[in-house]
Each structure stands twice: as C-alpha cells, then as structure tokens.
Design an enzyme around this catalytic site. Structure first.
Site, PDB file in Angstrom:
ATOM      1  N   GLU A 209     -29.587 -20.927  47.831  1.00 39.32           N
ATOM      2  CA  GLU A 209     -30.213 -20.417  46.616  1.00 39.32           C
ATOM      3  C   GLU A 209     -31.003 -21.542  45.975  1.00 39.32           C
ATOM      4  O   GLU A 209     -30.961 -22.695  46.430  1.00 39.32           O
ATOM      5  CB  GLU A 209     -29.178 -19.850  45.643  1.00 39.32           C
ATOM      6  CG  GLU A 209     -28.139 -20.828  45.180  1.00 39.32           C
ATOM      7  CD  GLU A 209     -27.037 -20.190  44.330  1.00 39.32           C
ATOM      8  OE1 GLU A 209     -26.467 -20.921  43.500  1.00 39.32           O
ATOM      9  OE2 GLU A 209     -26.737 -18.997  44.493  1.00 39.32           O
ATOM     10  N   HIS A 247     -25.444 -19.281  38.901  1.00 42.32           N
ATOM     11  CA  HIS A 247     -24.612 -20.455  39.114  1.00 42.32           C
ATOM     12  C   HIS A 247     -25.141 -21.665  38.360  1.00 42.32           C
ATOM     13  O   HIS A 247     -26.340 -21.788  38.105  1.00 42.32           O
ATOM     14  CB  HIS A 247     -24.542 -20.795  40.606  1.00 42.32           C
ATOM     15  CG  HIS A 247     -23.780 -19.796  41.401  1.00 42.32           C
ATOM     16  ND1 HIS A 247     -24.074 -19.519  42.717  1.00 42.32           N
ATOM     17  CD2 HIS A 247     -22.737 -18.995  41.084  1.00 42.32           C
ATOM     18  CE1 HIS A 247     -23.241 -18.592  43.171  1.00 42.32           C
ATOM     19  NE2 HIS A 247     -22.424 -18.273  42.198  1.00 42.32           N
TER      20      HIS A 247
END
Length: 289
Positions: A209, A247
């Site tokens: 990511e 996150h």
C-alpha cells in the site's frame, strides 16, 4: 512445509481473559491450533475456554512449552507485555494490538533482535498456515492448503485475495499481515526470505500500500534474482498526497511512497503486477503454470 507457524506450534495468548483475547483464543482452538496457555497478570489459575491462565509468560513457557505468543494487550501495556515474552524466550511474537507508540516499538524491535525473537506486527491480523495452525484474528474458512504464500500490509486485502484464490482451487502455504503501523517487526524483505526457503511455496503474492519504502525494497530483492515468481498489488492508486489512508504507515510523503511508484518498481523487477485485487488469481495461476 510452511513458514512461521505449523501444526507443532505451541501458542500462548497474552490478554486471554479480555474480550478479544478470549474470543480469538476460542476461534484458534476451533481451527485446531495448539493454544497451550494464556497470560494475564493477577489471574493465574483461571481457565479460559479450557486453556490455563498464568500470571507471567516465563511461568507459562516453563509449564507448557509455548514458543509463540499472540498479543491482545491494550496499547498502553503492550510494550511491557512484548518485552516479557522476549525475555521469556518466546521465538515468535505476533502483535495484534494497534496504536503502540513508535518510540516504544523501535525499542522493542531492537530488544527482540538482540534476543532472537521474531516479531510480526503490530496492528496485524496474524499468521495462518492453512490446515495446520492459525495464530491471529483471521477467519479460517477462507483459506485452503496449497502452494501460494501471501504477505500483506492489509489484513482485509489478505483475506480477500486468499478467498479468491481458494475459490479458484488455488491453496496457500502461509498467509500473514506484516502490520499497518509505521514501525513493524518484520517487513516484506524478511518474509520473502522465509518464503524463498520454503519447499511448499511455489509463488508469492505481495500486497502493499502507499507510504514508506518497504515495497521498493521488496522489489529490489525480487530484481536481484528471487527464486520464485512474485505477483504484486499496491493499494492506494487514487490516494491524495499528505492524507493518511487507514493505516498509520499509509501516507504519501511528498512525491515518495505513491502506488504508481511502487507498482513501477515491482514491474521493473520482473514481478507480475495487478491493478485490481480481482486480477491476482489469474496472475497467480499463470505464475504457477
């Protein structure tokens, strides 16, 4: 074979008397995992789901031979809990807890390296070797035994990709999330090294990511002559710079850490790159053929 956990792993659950710890300990037991003990200071002598509870990790390891700890301890107490496991000789520490301060994690990772303990996480879903052992919070029924290793920064994407592979009749050797925090104990390079030596693993799926440089370093490893085919996906193609996406580690810093940059790195290294998770099963099938 598999990596990190297998049918012989002896699991200890730190925080087993809490809601999350007791719930997931039960799910691990139902899967067939050898959960041999739990630890909650001050509650030694109790049982949770038939698992004996100890006041300290040292005592639990001595009495039950636990070699792996899964941590469900709140962030404010997690650094102490992790250090306790490391000092007790736990070989593998899987940290589900999220929100642990960065400085605490830096100190803990250094201490673990000195003592020879491998950390997975924090802020991770755990590790599963399908049909052998499940150490974490993932739903076991979406996984199946087979030749594909999965390593992901996102737990949800790990489940989605594993389920898609299972539905196509492609099983997995081991699946794990390295964790979504800015500082984690094991990164893509570490896990790719383990998969490279695993006889069961025929191909590896890397799910990255935005943010950080772990994916670029993994791509460099692949480019250096990685022995197994790699399929890569990077989440966050439409993410705006400077905004954290889920996150703590998923944030673009200036022009670095973007999804296109990471995808280009993997493509340049010779990995098959998916632009959408739905493309991964077909790319894996081709990689295995």
């Amino acid at each position: 074979m598999s990596i990190l956990v297998d049918s012989g792993s002896r699991i200890l659950v730190q925080g087993i008397t809490g809601n999350d710890g007791s719930f997931h300990a039960e799910k691990m037991l139902e899967y067939g995992t050898k959960v041999v003990s739990g630890v909650t200071p001050g509650k030694g002598g109790q049982e949770v789901r038939g698992v004996g509870v100890y006041d300290s990790v040292k005592e639990a390891v001595s009495e039950t031979g636990a070699d792996t700890s899964v941590v469900f301890v709140p962030a404010c107490h997690a650094p102490v809990a992790m250090r306790e496991s490391i000092d007790a000789g736990i070989e593998l520490l899987i940290v589900i807890t999220e929100g642990i301060p960065v400085l605490d994690m830096l100190r803990t990772v250094k201490h673990a390296d000195l003592k020879g303990t491998r950390i997975i996480g924090p802020n991770c879903p755990g590790v599963i070797s399908p049909g052998k052992s499940k150490a974490g919070i993932m739903a076991g029924d979406v996984f199946a035994p087979g030749p594909v290793g999965i390593v992901s920064r996102s737990g949800t994407l790990m489940y989605e990709v594993a389920n898609s592979l299972t539905q196509m009749g492609i099983g997995q050797s081991t699946c794990l999330g390295v964790g979504g925090d800015a500082v984690v104990g094991s990164d893509f390079v570490d896990i790719l090294g383990l998969f490279a030596e695993d006889e069961q693993t025929g191909a590896v799926v890397v799910i990255g990511e935005i943010g950080g440089s772990d994916e670029e370093r993994a791509a460099s490893l692949v480019a250096g002559g990685y022995p197994k085919p790699v399929v890569a996906f990077v989440a966050g193609l439409t993410a705006p710079p400077g905004r954290r996406m889920g996150h703590a580690g998923a944030i673009i810093d200036g022009t670095r850490g973007t999804a296109p940059e990471k995808m280009e790195a993997f493509a340049g290294a010779g990995a098959a790159v998916a632009r959408h998770p739905a493309e991964i099963p077909d790319l894996v099938r081709k990689a295995l053929s």
